[in-house]
Scaffold this active site. Structure first.
Site, PDB file in Angstrom:
ATOM      1  N   LYS A  97       8.829  -1.499  60.570  1.00 58.47           N
ATOM      2  CA  LYS A  97       7.927  -0.347  60.526  1.00 58.47           C
ATOM      3  C   LYS A  97       7.478  -0.213  59.071  1.00 58.47           C
ATOM      4  CE  LYS A  97       6.649   4.050  60.287  1.00 58.47           C
ATOM      5  NZ  LYS A  97       6.185   4.621  59.015  1.00 58.47           N
ATOM      6  N   GLY A 139      13.088   2.820  49.889  1.00 60.63           N
ATOM      7  CA  GLY A 139      12.274   4.022  49.740  1.00 60.63           C
ATOM      8  C   GLY A 139      13.030   5.089  48.980  1.00 60.63           C
ATOM      9  N   SER A 140      12.782   6.342  49.321  1.00 63.45           N
ATOM     10  CA  SER A 140      13.321   7.437  48.515  1.00 63.45           C
ATOM     11  C   SER A 140      14.757   7.802  48.911  1.00 63.45           C
ATOM     12  CB  SER A 140      12.433   8.672  48.667  1.00 63.45           C
ATOM     13  OG  SER A 140      12.561   9.187  49.978  1.00 63.45           O
ATOM     14  N   THR A 141      15.466   8.444  48.005  1.00 68.56           N
ATOM     15  CA  THR A 141      16.846   8.863  48.266  1.00 68.56           C
ATOM     16  C   THR A 141      16.925   9.904  49.391  1.00 68.56           C
ATOM     17  OG1 THR A 141      17.370   8.353  45.981  1.00 68.56           O
ATOM     18  CG2 THR A 141      18.954   9.720  47.156  1.00 68.56           C
ATOM     19  N   THR A 157      15.040  10.322  52.027  1.00 70.63           N
ATOM     20  CA  THR A 157      14.855   9.650  53.320  1.00 70.63           C
ATOM     21  C   THR A 157      16.047   8.732  53.611  1.00 70.63           C
ATOM     22  OG1 THR A 157      12.472   9.817  53.074  1.00 70.63           O
ATOM     23  CG2 THR A 157      13.271   8.223  54.676  1.00 70.63           C
ATOM     24  N   GLY A 158      16.588   8.088  52.581  1.00 70.45           N
ATOM     25  CA  GLY A 158      17.798   7.264  52.765  1.00 70.45           C
ATOM     26  C   GLY A 158      18.950   8.085  53.333  1.00 70.45           C
ATOM     27  N   GLU A 204      18.083   0.630  49.769  1.00 68.67           N
ATOM     28  CA  GLU A 204      17.618   0.386  48.406  1.00 68.67           C
ATOM     29  C   GLU A 204      16.704   1.554  48.071  1.00 68.67           C
ATOM     30  OE1 GLU A 204      15.813   0.093  45.625  1.00 68.67           O
ATOM     31  OE2 GLU A 204      14.741  -1.781  46.037  1.00 68.67           O
ATOM     32  N   CYS A 262      10.712  -0.047  41.961  1.00 69.61           N
ATOM     33  CA  CYS A 262      11.996   0.667  41.995  1.00 69.61           C
ATOM     34  C   CYS A 262      12.793   0.415  40.721  1.00 69.61           C
ATOM     35  CB  CYS A 262      12.786   0.287  43.241  1.00 69.61           C
ATOM     36  SG  CYS A 262      12.844  -1.466  43.569  1.00 69.61           S
ATOM     37  N   GLU A 305      12.342  10.489  38.856  1.00 70.01           N
ATOM     38  CA  GLU A 305      11.671   9.182  38.928  1.00 70.01           C
ATOM     39  C   GLU A 305      10.163   9.404  38.967  1.00 70.01           C
ATOM     40  OE1 GLU A 305      12.035   7.091  42.687  1.00 70.01           O
ATOM     41  OE2 GLU A 305      11.862   5.173  41.675  1.00 70.01           O
TER      42      GLU A 305
HETATM   43  P1  NDP Z   1       9.903   7.677  51.887  1.00 67.94           P
HETATM   44  O1  NDP Z   1      10.986   7.188  51.064  1.00 67.94           O
HETATM   45  O2  NDP Z   1       9.957   9.095  52.350  1.00 67.94           O
HETATM   46  O3  NDP Z   1       9.837   6.746  53.173  1.00 67.94           O
HETATM   47  C1  NDP Z   1       8.873   6.920  54.151  1.00 67.94           C
HETATM   48  C2  NDP Z   1       9.221   5.981  55.300  1.00 67.94           C
HETATM   49  O4  NDP Z   1      10.492   6.352  55.833  1.00 67.94           O
HETATM   50  C3  NDP Z   1       8.211   6.083  56.418  1.00 67.94           C
HETATM   51  O5  NDP Z   1       8.016   4.807  56.967  1.00 67.94           O
HETATM   52  C4  NDP Z   1       8.915   6.999  57.403  1.00 67.94           C
HETATM   53  O6  NDP Z   1       8.520   6.773  58.726  1.00 67.94           O
HETATM   54  C5  NDP Z   1      10.364   6.573  57.211  1.00 67.94           C
HETATM   55  N1  NDP Z   1      11.311   7.616  57.625  1.00 67.94           N
HETATM   56  C6  NDP Z   1      11.255   8.935  57.427  1.00 67.94           C
HETATM   57  N2  NDP Z   1      12.319   9.552  57.987  1.00 67.94           N
HETATM   58  C7  NDP Z   1      13.066   8.580  58.553  1.00 67.94           C
HETATM   59  C8  NDP Z   1      14.282   8.567  59.288  1.00 67.94           C
HETATM   60  N3  NDP Z   1      14.952   9.678  59.553  1.00 67.94           N
HETATM   61  N4  NDP Z   1      14.757   7.375  59.712  1.00 67.94           N
HETATM   62  C9  NDP Z   1      14.083   6.243  59.456  1.00 67.94           C
HETATM   63  N5  NDP Z   1      12.927   6.188  58.758  1.00 67.94           N
HETATM   64  C10 NDP Z   1      12.423   7.358  58.329  1.00 67.94           C
HETATM   65  O7  NDP Z   1       8.524   7.275  51.225  1.00 67.94           O
HETATM   66  P2  NDP Z   1       7.407   8.033  50.448  1.00 67.94           P
HETATM   67  O8  NDP Z   1       6.189   7.212  50.606  1.00 67.94           O
HETATM   68  O9  NDP Z   1       7.325   9.460  50.846  1.00 67.94           O
HETATM   69  O10 NDP Z   1       7.878   7.888  48.919  1.00 67.94           O
HETATM   70  C11 NDP Z   1       8.557   8.935  48.314  1.00 67.94           C
HETATM   71  C12 NDP Z   1       9.188   8.480  47.007  1.00 67.94           C
HETATM   72  O11 NDP Z   1      10.034   7.369  47.248  1.00 67.94           O
HETATM   73  C13 NDP Z   1       8.214   8.006  45.957  1.00 67.94           C
HETATM   74  O12 NDP Z   1       7.697   9.060  45.237  1.00 67.94           O
HETATM   75  C14 NDP Z   1       9.096   7.108  45.110  1.00 67.94           C
HETATM   76  O13 NDP Z   1       9.766   7.893  44.157  1.00 67.94           O
HETATM   77  C15 NDP Z   1      10.107   6.568  46.105  1.00 67.94           C
HETATM   78  N6  NDP Z   1       9.831   5.179  46.501  1.00 67.94           N
HETATM   79  C16 NDP Z   1      10.748   4.246  46.185  1.00 67.94           C
HETATM   80  C17 NDP Z   1      10.538   2.933  46.501  1.00 67.94           C
HETATM   81  C18 NDP Z   1      11.523   1.878  46.147  1.00 67.94           C
HETATM   82  O14 NDP Z   1      11.129   0.757  45.967  1.00 67.94           O
HETATM   83  N7  NDP Z   1      12.813   2.190  46.098  1.00 67.94           N
HETATM   84  C19 NDP Z   1       9.314   2.501  47.168  1.00 67.94           C
HETATM   85  C20 NDP Z   1       8.416   3.575  47.503  1.00 67.94           C
HETATM   86  C21 NDP Z   1       8.686   4.875  47.166  1.00 67.94           C
HETATM   87  P3  NDP Z   1       7.880   7.978  59.585  1.00 67.94           P
HETATM   88  O15 NDP Z   1       6.667   8.430  58.873  1.00 67.94           O
HETATM   89  O16 NDP Z   1       7.593   7.415  60.935  1.00 67.94           O
HETATM   90  O17 NDP Z   1       8.934   9.046  59.623  1.00 67.94           O
END
Ligand code: NDP
Length: 473
Positions: A173, A224-226, A228-229, A246, A280, A377
């Protein structure tokens, strides 16, 4: 161009309609992307589950050959993929130091080939007259991959190739901000892989949670973000899914007074602003000894003001726009907060052009821990520079953060630098460099940056469970 999801080898439209994918260079609608229904998520998982027995029964060599064939097929479509990457992500085709779409695409191929070449042989831990004891590695089943918008193609490959090589099947996804290269990649993969082995669903708002809650998924790999992790970890509890998380980083670099300025300035600049800071493990907080602070600020500023930010499809552009409106707002807000607290903006710090998500390379001195631009960040083209006189303070400040992805120490005395690096609370430590990753070196975070590692044998093992076989005569 039309975009469809791939479920069980078939190209399908979204049962919940479509959503718009925005080109960050001009805010226009780049494409309509399928929006999956929750029933389609179930179909994708069912397809992956059904494909698992046959795929996992193949030898690792047979799977390897298919993944290498996929790398060749992808390479043959380089221009198409690189242009799409620039349009949906924003990064220039070439960019500063050739670190744009070509860099991501080249890295994607390199990672595919290096990962596909790996093995997880059976380990024998005892072999004598009493017994032979072997440790085997078995695939987990269906893996759910949730990828971000900063390196959509490269990170997809980081997730998917080790999962597939070790015999798992996958439902991916991608971020709703950058789903297009992933859709095209999975379409291409399905010309080579058996139906159901690699599926893609797209959407926003409810698809991620449907994956992390799904009872037929055995593992989630998420970048992605902490926050959401953490939500994923809660959802995963239902069937004890394994996780590789990660998450964000807010990497500190400590520059000692004996560092060779001429040698380190280009490296500090490149690793702070790689992908416009949307990386990241980019260098995000720069702690500099007072003896060289002013000189280093001046040298970095000289580089920064020579950079051109603009549409990534145009020739001569060093950095593209930020990827999305939310990230643009965060970057702007953190810089405004720094200004309000007497941060000294050395360059940048004002929106360049509102037609896209353009923000200039920005350096800010006279900042400290406790200010948002240092503690949070920024994930954008902004580097806070913090002066120190006692290295013990710098170590304390570097560690005084919820994140723990990477960290670095810059010095002409490698031993001294290593001793300091060993005290940094982070998963990767670099001496006289930063943000360097490679397919055979494990990479992952501690603290709020998550757990589990990617790359190398350790990364491959994360997609397997152990079966210990005790053989008695
Ligand atoms: P998020 O970290 O919030 O991730 C969004 C993704 O997570 C979407 O695909 C979403 O799918 C999915 N998601 C949300 N809730 C769940 C859940 N309960 N279970 C599984 N998947 C879920 O991304 P953002 O774009 O909002 O970025 C926010 C911040 O993250 C940025 O500002 C940056 O600081 C950081 N970031 C870090 C990255 C890295 O490389 N470590 C990369 C990108 C961003 P759905 O919409 O269907 O819920």
């Amino acid at each position: 161009m039309t975009y469809q999801m791939i479920i069980n080898g078939n190209a399908v439209s979204g049962a919940a309609g479509t959503f718009a994918v925005i080109n960050p260079a001009d805010k226009s609608v780049l494409a309509d992307c399928p929006k999956a229904s929750l029933a389609q998520v179930d179909e994708a998982v069912a397809a992956a589950k059904a494909a698992f027995p046959a795929w996992s029964a193949l030898s690792i060599d047979e799977r390897r050959q298919k993944l290498l064939a996929l790398a060749d097929a992808l390479e043959a479509k380089a221009p198409e993929f690189m242009q799409l990457l620039t349009k949906e992500q924003g990064k220039p085709l070439k960019g500063f130091a050739d670190m744009g779409a070509g860099f991501e695409f080249g890295g994607t191929l390199a990672w595919m080939r290096a990962t596909a070449a790996m093995d997880l042989p059976v380990e024998t831990i005892q072999d004598n007259e009493v017994a032979r004891i072997e440790v085997h590695r078995k695939p987990l089943g269906v893996v759910g991959s949730i990828t971000p918008w900063n390196y959509p193609l490269l990170i997809a490959v980081w997730h998917v190739i080790p999962a597939l090589l070790t015999g798992n099947t996958v439902v991916i996804k991608p971020s709703e901000n950058t789903p297009l290269t992933t859709l095209k990649f999975v379409e291409l993969a399905n010309t080579i892989l058996p139906a159901g082995v690699f599926n893609v669903v797209t959407g926003a708002g409810d698809i991620g949670a449907a994956i992390s809650n799904h009872q037929d998924i055995s593992k989630i790999v998420f970048t992605g973000s902490t926050p959401t992790g953490k939500r994923i970890m809660e959802c995963a509890a239902g069937n004890l899914k394994r996780l590789t998380l990660e998450l964000g980083g807010n990497d500190a670099a400590i520059v000692l007074p004996d560092a060779d300025l001429a040698a380190i300035v280009p490296k500090i600049f490149a690793t702070a602003f790689i992908n416009n800071g949307q990386t990241c493990a980019a260098l995000k907080r720069l702690y500099v000894h007072e003896a060289i602070h002013d000189q280093l600020c001046a040298a970095l500023t000289e580089m920064a003001v020579a950079m051109k930010t603009g549409n990534g499809m145009d020739e001569g552009v060093d950095f593209g726009p930020l990827q999305n409106q939310e990230q643009f707002n965060i970057v702007k807000e953190l810089v405004e907060d720094a200004k309000a607290h007497r941060g000294n903006v050395l360059c940048g710090g004002e929106v360049i052009d509102d037609s896209g998500y353009y923000y200039p390379i920005t350096l800010i001195s006279n900042v400290a821990n406790g200010m948002r631009v240092v503690d949070e960040e920024q994930f954008g083209p902004v580097l806070p520079i913090i002066k120190f006189s006692d290295v013990e303070d710098a170590i304390r400040w570097a560690n005084n953060n919820d994140n723990g992805l990477g960290g670095s120490v810059w010095s002409s005395d490698s031993e001294k630098a290593q001793a300091i690096a060993s005290r940094l609370e982070c998963g990767s430590a670099w001496i006289n460099h930063h943000a360097m990753v490679q397919p055979d070196a494990p990479f992952g975070g501690v603290k709020g940056s998550g757990f589990g590692v990617e790359f190398g044998e350790a990364g491959l093992k994360e997609f397997t469970s152990i079966q210990t076989v005790h053989i008695y005569p």
